[in-house]
Motif scaffolding. Sequence first.
Motif, mmCIF file in Angstrom:
data_model
loop_
_atom_site.group_PDB
_atom_site.id
_atom_site.type_symbol
_atom_site.label_atom_id
_atom_site.label_comp_id
_atom_site.label_asym_id
_atom_site.label_seq_id
_atom_site.Cartn_x
_atom_site.Cartn_y
_atom_site.Cartn_z
ATOM 1 N N UNK A 1 7.127 -0.112 7.683
ATOM 2 C CA UNK A 1 5.883 0.013 6.929
ATOM 3 C C UNK A 1 6.189 -0.253 5.465
ATOM 4 N N UNK A 2 5.441 -1.125 4.799
ATOM 5 C CA UNK A 2 5.701 -1.399 3.381
ATOM 6 C C UNK A 2 5.490 -0.145 2.535
ATOM 7 N N UNK A 3 6.389 0.082 1.594
ATOM 8 C CA UNK A 3 6.320 1.293 0.784
ATOM 9 C C UNK A 3 5.743 1.059 -0.609
ATOM 10 N N UNK A 4 5.632 -0.193 -1.042
ATOM 11 C CA UNK A 4 5.148 -0.473 -2.398
ATOM 12 C C UNK A 4 3.649 -0.220 -2.498
ATOM 13 N N UNK A 5 3.241 0.367 -3.612
ATOM 14 C CA UNK A 5 1.816 0.606 -3.860
ATOM 15 C C UNK A 5 1.140 -0.714 -4.199
ATOM 16 N N UNK A 6 -0.167 -0.826 -3.936
ATOM 17 C CA UNK A 6 -0.883 -2.056 -4.296
ATOM 18 C C UNK A 6 -0.782 -2.329 -5.788
ATOM 19 N N UNK B 1 -8.749 -0.242 1.139
ATOM 20 C CA UNK B 1 -8.250 -1.573 1.447
ATOM 21 C C UNK B 1 -7.008 -1.386 2.307
ATOM 22 N N UNK B 2 -6.860 -2.211 3.332
ATOM 23 C CA UNK B 2 -5.732 -2.078 4.235
ATOM 24 C C UNK B 2 -4.422 -2.540 3.628
ATOM 25 N N UNK C 1 1.441 -0.984 0.626
ATOM 26 C CA UNK C 1 0.753 0.056 1.380
ATOM 27 C C UNK C 1 -0.747 -0.068 1.166
ATOM 28 N N UNK C 2 -1.546 0.632 1.939
ATOM 29 C CA UNK C 2 -3.000 0.553 1.751
ATOM 30 C C UNK C 2 -3.446 1.247 0.477
ATOM 31 N N UNK C 3 -4.685 0.948 0.100
ATOM 32 C CA UNK C 3 -5.305 1.557 -1.078
ATOM 33 C C UNK C 3 -6.443 2.444 -0.609
ATOM 34 N N UNK C 4 -6.393 3.708 -0.984
ATOM 35 C CA UNK C 4 -7.452 4.652 -0.636
ATOM 36 C C UNK C 4 -7.804 5.444 -1.889
ATOM 37 N N UNK C 5 -9.058 5.341 -2.317
ATOM 38 C CA UNK C 5 -9.528 6.075 -3.490
ATOM 39 C C UNK C 5 -10.701 6.952 -3.091
ATOM 40 N N UNK C 6 -10.581 8.232 -3.388
ATOM 41 C CA UNK C 6 -11.623 9.185 -3.040
ATOM 42 C C UNK C 6 -12.360 9.633 -4.293
ATOM 43 N N UNK C 7 -13.682 9.516 -4.262
ATOM 44 C CA UNK C 7 -14.517 10.128 -5.278
ATOM 45 C C UNK C 7 -15.049 11.408 -4.658
ATOM 46 N N UNK C 8 -14.456 12.515 -5.038
ATOM 47 C CA UNK C 8 -14.687 13.716 -4.244
ATOM 48 C C UNK C 8 -15.379 14.836 -4.971
ATOM 49 N N UNK C 9 -15.560 15.884 -4.224
ATOM 50 C CA UNK C 9 -15.102 15.998 -2.843
ATOM 51 C C UNK C 9 -15.902 15.113 -1.887
ATOM 52 N N UNK C 10 -15.180 14.419 -0.999
ATOM 53 C CA UNK C 10 -15.785 13.509 -0.043
ATOM 54 C C UNK C 10 -15.878 14.194 1.310
ATOM 55 N N UNK C 11 -17.020 14.049 1.942
ATOM 56 C CA UNK C 11 -17.186 14.614 3.278
ATOM 57 C C UNK C 11 -18.163 13.758 4.075
ATOM 58 N N UNK C 12 -18.032 13.803 5.392
ATOM 59 C CA UNK C 12 -18.950 13.125 6.293
ATOM 60 C C UNK C 12 -19.316 14.087 7.412
ATOM 61 N N UNK C 13 -20.539 13.956 7.901
ATOM 62 C CA UNK C 13 -20.959 14.779 9.025
ATOM 63 C C UNK C 13 -20.675 14.094 10.352
ATOM 64 N N UNK C 14 -20.569 12.756 10.332
ATOM 65 C CA UNK C 14 -20.241 11.977 11.532
ATOM 66 C C UNK C 14 -19.041 11.092 11.231
ATOM 67 N N UNK D 1 1.456 2.139 11.470
ATOM 68 C CA UNK D 1 1.683 2.605 10.106
ATOM 69 C C UNK D 1 0.374 3.252 9.673
ATOM 70 N N UNK D 2 0.432 4.381 9.012
ATOM 71 C CA UNK D 2 -0.798 5.071 8.646
ATOM 72 C C UNK D 2 -0.641 5.858 7.348
ATOM 73 N N UNK D 3 -1.768 6.090 6.697
ATOM 74 C CA UNK D 3 -1.841 6.957 5.530
ATOM 75 C C UNK D 3 -3.020 7.884 5.721
ATOM 76 N N UNK D 4 -2.797 9.189 5.560
ATOM 77 C CA UNK D 4 -3.850 10.171 5.694
ATOM 78 C C UNK D 4 -4.175 10.796 4.355
ATOM 79 N N UNK D 5 -5.467 10.803 4.001
ATOM 80 C CA UNK D 5 -5.917 11.321 2.708
ATOM 81 C C UNK D 5 -6.958 12.410 2.926
#
Length: 210
Positions: free
Chosen positions: A60-65, A85-86, A92-105, A128-132
């Motif tokens: 899995x690539x370790x470098x940040x975007x 972005x994958x 590695x993927x790019x994941x940006x959260x404008x939070x708090x983020x939540x979903x009901x479904x 390969x995965x990233x959990x946020x």
Amino acid sequence: MNSSRVSASVALLAGAASLVMTLSACGSDSDTSSKPSASSPSIAQVGSSIPEAPPATPSCPTAAPASAGTPEWTLAGTTGNVEVSGSTDTTAPYVKVGGPFSVTETQVHTLKAGDGPVVSPTATVLVCYMGVNGRDGSVFDSSYERGTPADFPLNGVVPGFQKAIAGQKVGSTVAVAMNSADGYPNGQPAAGIQAGDSLVFAIKILDATA
């Protein structure tokens, strides 16, 4: 299954070697006895004993975007929002959260479709995965940080992770925003996940076996 902080405790969740051999034959131009006759089989005819180099071990690539760019997926939640972005071959993927983020479904989005076989709901996958965490945007687990993919059966993971991968094709990159019920409704303290937290995963499906 590869061990990790999350996968070892909740079932959510390993270098490459190459071998090069050269076959050479030496002989004098005047030594006709060493030359194959018309009836003598050549190396190509009898087959070579040189073993093929084993395939490279996936990583899995370790470098940040280098930069965020235009997200491949933008989702407004019940609260907050997320941009994903994958991963690429080098970052590695790019994941940006404008939070708090939540979903009901729980919502799944294919960032890039692969061309491999379709993954069954009971397959064992290599990913390969990233959990946020949607609550605070923190990365609670990432095989990209370790540089090593994880393998596990889909019937042994949380429902949201199975929903993200089952039905996709090998080679795909996908993202999932899962509600608490499809993740850890009672929380997972070891990973900093509290009861009610929505989670976001960016996933690259490397392989799957029935």
